[in-house]
Design an enzyme around this catalytic site. Structure first.
Site, PDB file in Angstrom:
ATOM      1  N   ASP A 138     -42.831  72.415 -37.692  1.00  0.00           N
ATOM      2  CA  ASP A 138     -43.759  73.214 -36.878  1.00  0.00           C
ATOM      3  C   ASP A 138     -44.336  72.266 -35.834  1.00  0.00           C
ATOM      4  O   ASP A 138     -45.092  71.336 -36.165  1.00  0.00           O
ATOM      5  CB  ASP A 138     -44.866  73.795 -37.778  1.00  0.00           C
ATOM      6  CG  ASP A 138     -45.830  74.689 -37.001  1.00  0.00           C
ATOM      7  OD1 ASP A 138     -45.979  74.509 -35.771  1.00  0.00           O
ATOM      8  OD2 ASP A 138     -46.443  75.567 -37.629  1.00  0.00           O
ATOM      9  N   VAL A 139     -44.002  72.496 -34.555  1.00  0.00           N
ATOM     10  CA  VAL A 139     -44.383  71.542 -33.509  1.00  0.00           C
ATOM     11  C   VAL A 139     -45.891  71.501 -33.252  1.00  0.00           C
ATOM     12  O   VAL A 139     -46.368  70.612 -32.545  1.00  0.00           O
ATOM     13  CB  VAL A 139     -43.629  71.790 -32.177  1.00  0.00           C
ATOM     14  CG1 VAL A 139     -42.120  71.631 -32.350  1.00  0.00           C
ATOM     15  CG2 VAL A 139     -43.969  73.152 -31.583  1.00  0.00           C
ATOM     16  N   GLY A 196     -41.635  78.222 -28.277  1.00  0.00           N
ATOM     17  CA  GLY A 196     -42.674  79.038 -27.645  1.00  0.00           C
ATOM     18  C   GLY A 196     -42.871  80.343 -28.381  1.00  0.00           C
ATOM     19  O   GLY A 196     -41.947  80.868 -28.993  1.00  0.00           O
ATOM     20  N   TYR A 251     -50.603  83.674 -23.345  1.00  0.00           N
ATOM     21  CA  TYR A 251     -49.281  83.160 -22.955  1.00  0.00           C
ATOM     22  C   TYR A 251     -49.321  82.508 -21.564  1.00  0.00           C
ATOM     23  O   TYR A 251     -48.880  81.372 -21.382  1.00  0.00           O
ATOM     24  CB  TYR A 251     -48.276  84.307 -22.983  1.00  0.00           C
ATOM     25  CG  TYR A 251     -46.856  83.888 -22.748  1.00  0.00           C
ATOM     26  CD1 TYR A 251     -46.123  83.233 -23.738  1.00  0.00           C
ATOM     27  CD2 TYR A 251     -46.215  84.128 -21.526  1.00  0.00           C
ATOM     28  CE1 TYR A 251     -44.811  82.841 -23.523  1.00  0.00           C
ATOM     29  CE2 TYR A 251     -44.904  83.748 -21.302  1.00  0.00           C
ATOM     30  CZ  TYR A 251     -44.206  83.112 -22.306  1.00  0.00           C
ATOM     31  OH  TYR A 251     -42.909  82.717 -22.092  1.00  0.00           O
ATOM     32  N   LYS A 255     -48.836  78.551 -20.438  1.00  0.00           N
ATOM     33  CA  LYS A 255     -47.734  78.130 -19.572  1.00  0.00           C
ATOM     34  C   LYS A 255     -48.253  77.440 -18.297  1.00  0.00           C
ATOM     35  O   LYS A 255     -47.622  76.513 -17.783  1.00  0.00           O
ATOM     36  CB  LYS A 255     -46.839  79.328 -19.231  1.00  0.00           C
ATOM     37  CG  LYS A 255     -46.100  79.892 -20.458  1.00  0.00           C
ATOM     38  CD  LYS A 255     -45.245  78.823 -21.140  1.00  0.00           C
ATOM     39  CE  LYS A 255     -44.353  79.394 -22.221  1.00  0.00           C
ATOM     40  NZ  LYS A 255     -43.506  78.358 -22.873  1.00  0.00           N
TER      41      LYS A 255
HETATM   42  N1  LIG Z   1     -37.105  84.846 -22.920  1.00  0.00           N
HETATM   43  C1  LIG Z   1     -37.776  84.880 -21.771  1.00  0.00           C
HETATM   44  O1  LIG Z   1     -37.715  85.860 -21.020  1.00  0.00           O
HETATM   45  C2  LIG Z   1     -38.599  83.689 -21.363  1.00  0.00           C
HETATM   46  C3  LIG Z   1     -39.134  83.680 -20.069  1.00  0.00           C
HETATM   47  C4  LIG Z   1     -39.892  82.595 -19.665  1.00  0.00           C
HETATM   48  C5  LIG Z   1     -40.107  81.540 -20.532  1.00  0.00           C
HETATM   49  N2  LIG Z   1     -39.571  81.565 -21.790  1.00  0.00           N
HETATM   50  C6  LIG Z   1     -39.845  80.407 -22.654  1.00  0.00           C
HETATM   51  O2  LIG Z   1     -38.621  79.856 -23.104  1.00  0.00           O
HETATM   52  C7  LIG Z   1     -38.816  79.240 -24.383  1.00  0.00           C
HETATM   53  C8  LIG Z   1     -37.780  79.774 -25.362  1.00  0.00           C
HETATM   54  O3  LIG Z   1     -38.022  81.174 -25.494  1.00  0.00           O
HETATM   55  P1  LIG Z   1     -36.970  82.181 -26.117  1.00  0.00           P
HETATM   56  O4  LIG Z   1     -37.020  83.399 -25.272  1.00  0.00           O
HETATM   57  O5  LIG Z   1     -35.656  81.493 -26.386  1.00  0.00           O
HETATM   58  O6  LIG Z   1     -37.726  82.537 -27.464  1.00  0.00           O
HETATM   59  P2  LIG Z   1     -37.173  82.697 -28.959  1.00  0.00           P
HETATM   60  O7  LIG Z   1     -38.251  83.388 -29.731  1.00  0.00           O
HETATM   61  O8  LIG Z   1     -35.821  83.332 -28.918  1.00  0.00           O
HETATM   62  O9  LIG Z   1     -37.034  81.184 -29.414  1.00  0.00           O
HETATM   63  C9  LIG Z   1     -38.167  80.381 -29.598  1.00  0.00           C
HETATM   64  C10 LIG Z   1     -37.899  79.457 -30.768  1.00  0.00           C
HETATM   65  O10 LIG Z   1     -39.079  78.691 -31.000  1.00  0.00           O
HETATM   66  C11 LIG Z   1     -39.264  78.578 -32.390  1.00  0.00           C
HETATM   67  N3  LIG Z   1     -40.679  78.296 -32.665  1.00  0.00           N
HETATM   68  C12 LIG Z   1     -41.733  79.126 -32.498  1.00  0.00           C
HETATM   69  N4  LIG Z   1     -42.869  78.513 -32.857  1.00  0.00           N
HETATM   70  C13 LIG Z   1     -42.525  77.262 -33.287  1.00  0.00           C
HETATM   71  C14 LIG Z   1     -43.263  76.146 -33.774  1.00  0.00           C
HETATM   72  N5  LIG Z   1     -44.584  76.192 -33.913  1.00  0.00           N
HETATM   73  N6  LIG Z   1     -42.578  75.036 -34.113  1.00  0.00           N
HETATM   74  C15 LIG Z   1     -41.226  74.983 -33.955  1.00  0.00           C
HETATM   75  N7  LIG Z   1     -40.477  75.997 -33.498  1.00  0.00           N
HETATM   76  C16 LIG Z   1     -41.119  77.126 -33.156  1.00  0.00           C
HETATM   77  C17 LIG Z   1     -38.831  79.933 -32.930  1.00  0.00           C
HETATM   78  O11 LIG Z   1     -38.544  79.892 -34.316  1.00  0.00           O
HETATM   79  C18 LIG Z   1     -37.601  80.230 -32.072  1.00  0.00           C
HETATM   80  O12 LIG Z   1     -36.418  79.715 -32.649  1.00  0.00           O
HETATM   81  C19 LIG Z   1     -40.258  79.553 -24.785  1.00  0.00           C
HETATM   82  O13 LIG Z   1     -41.066  78.445 -24.482  1.00  0.00           O
HETATM   83  C20 LIG Z   1     -40.622  80.739 -23.912  1.00  0.00           C
HETATM   84  O14 LIG Z   1     -42.003  80.862 -23.696  1.00  0.00           O
HETATM   85  C21 LIG Z   1     -38.823  82.614 -22.215  1.00  0.00           C
END
Ligand SMILES: NC(=O)c1ccc[n+]([C@@H]2O[C@H](COP(=O)([O-])OP(=O)(O)OC[C@H]3O[C@@H](n4cnc5c(N)ncnc54)[C@H](O)[C@@H]3O)[C@@H](O)[C@H]2O)c1
Length: 229
Positions: A28-29, A57, A120, A124
């Site tokens: 857990d980060v 995230g 959120y 960010k």
């Molecule tokens: N999907 C989008 O549209 C989008 C847009 C802009 C930014 N982002 C950013 O991109 C990044 C990846 O998002 P995603 O869409 O792949 O999300 P996702 O939910 O598919 O993947 C996020 C991963 O983070 C892990 N995670 C969550 N909390 C954690 C913690 N405390 N410690 C360790 N691991 C943890 C989850 O288990 C998951 O595997 C995030 O930072 C998100 O905010 C996503």
């Protein structure tokens, strides 16, 4: 790879199928002791760290008045504290070689405010500034820090929080009329980690099909790009 979800880690580890170059650790980060223990294991296996991508995230989309302090802390805990803690632990290892690249993952929600994103969006925006702090302080010892701000991307997170109506609104507002793919984000991250980006430090790169550039846009004008109204 660090993640809280063991199933996700196992699946990705199996897909990559490269035990010499892949280490999957449950972590857990947002928890300092877990981060330090994980980075110690990374150093033990590989002997050095060339790049860190702070990608973990979470999102809670609620109005300001309905967002509980616990929800606010939960989002900030992973999205901001996580990046701070992982960076701090990795910097100690990177310093030994006076070389390294940190890529933080923000969002267009960190560049401009939008509805329901008090936790959120704030997390960010903060990670974008954290990146600049890192770039200024660590550039002098050969460690670069940059941030990628994705627009909407087809991932588990967006499937969870974007309804059909929201998806259609995004298609309408993004100049390229679609979501990005994880591969398109990864390509930008890979570039920033690589020697090709050796003099790029402290930058925020939006990977968003032109979403940030378009601002709010005027739907009626967009439908009549030939000039007729
Ligand atoms: N999907 C989008 O549209 C989008 C847009 C802009 C930014 N982002 C950013 O991109 C990044 C990846 O998002 P995603 O869409 O792949 O999300 P996702 O939910 O598919 O993947 C996020 C991963 O983070 C892990 N995670 C969550 N909390 C954690 C913690 N405390 N410690 C360790 N691991 C943890 C989850 O288990 C998951 O595997 C995030 O930072 C998100 O905010 C996503």
């Amino acid at each position: 790879m660090l993640d809280t979800e063991t199933a996700t880690l196992k699946q990705t580890e199996q897909a990559l199928n490269d035990s010499a170059r892949v280490l999957a650790l449950q972590c857990d980060v947002s928890v300092p002791a877990q981060v330090q223990a994980a980075i110690d294991q990374v150093e033990k296996k590989f002997g050095r760290i060339d790049a860190l991508v702070n990608n973990a995230g979470v999102a809670v989309f609620k109005p300001i008045g309905e967002t509980t302090f616990e929800e606010f802390r939960y989002v900030l805990g992973t999205n901001l504290d996580g990046a701070f803690l992982c960076s701090q632990a990795c910097i100690e290892v990177m310093k030994k070689n006076r070389h390294g690249s940190i890529v933080n993952i923000a969002s267009i929600s960190g560049l401009r405010a939008s509805t329901l994103r008090v936790a959120y969006g704030t997390s960010k925006a903060a990670i974008i500034h954290l990146t600049k702090q890192q770039a200024v302080e660590l550039g002098t010892i050969g460690i670069r820090a940059n941030v990628v701000a994705p627009g909407p991307v087809d991932t588990e997170m967006s499937k969870l929080v974007h309804s059909v109506a929201i998806r259609s609104d995004y298609y309408d507002t993004i100049p390229m009329n679609r979501y990005g793919t994880p591969e398109e984000i990864a390509n930008a991250v890979g570039f920033l980690c690589s020697p090709e980006a050796a003099f790029i430090n402290g930058q925020c790169l939006a990977v968003d099909g032109g979403f940030d550039a378009s601002g709010v846009g005027i739907p009626t004008l967009r439908k009549h790009q030939d000039g007729s109204i």
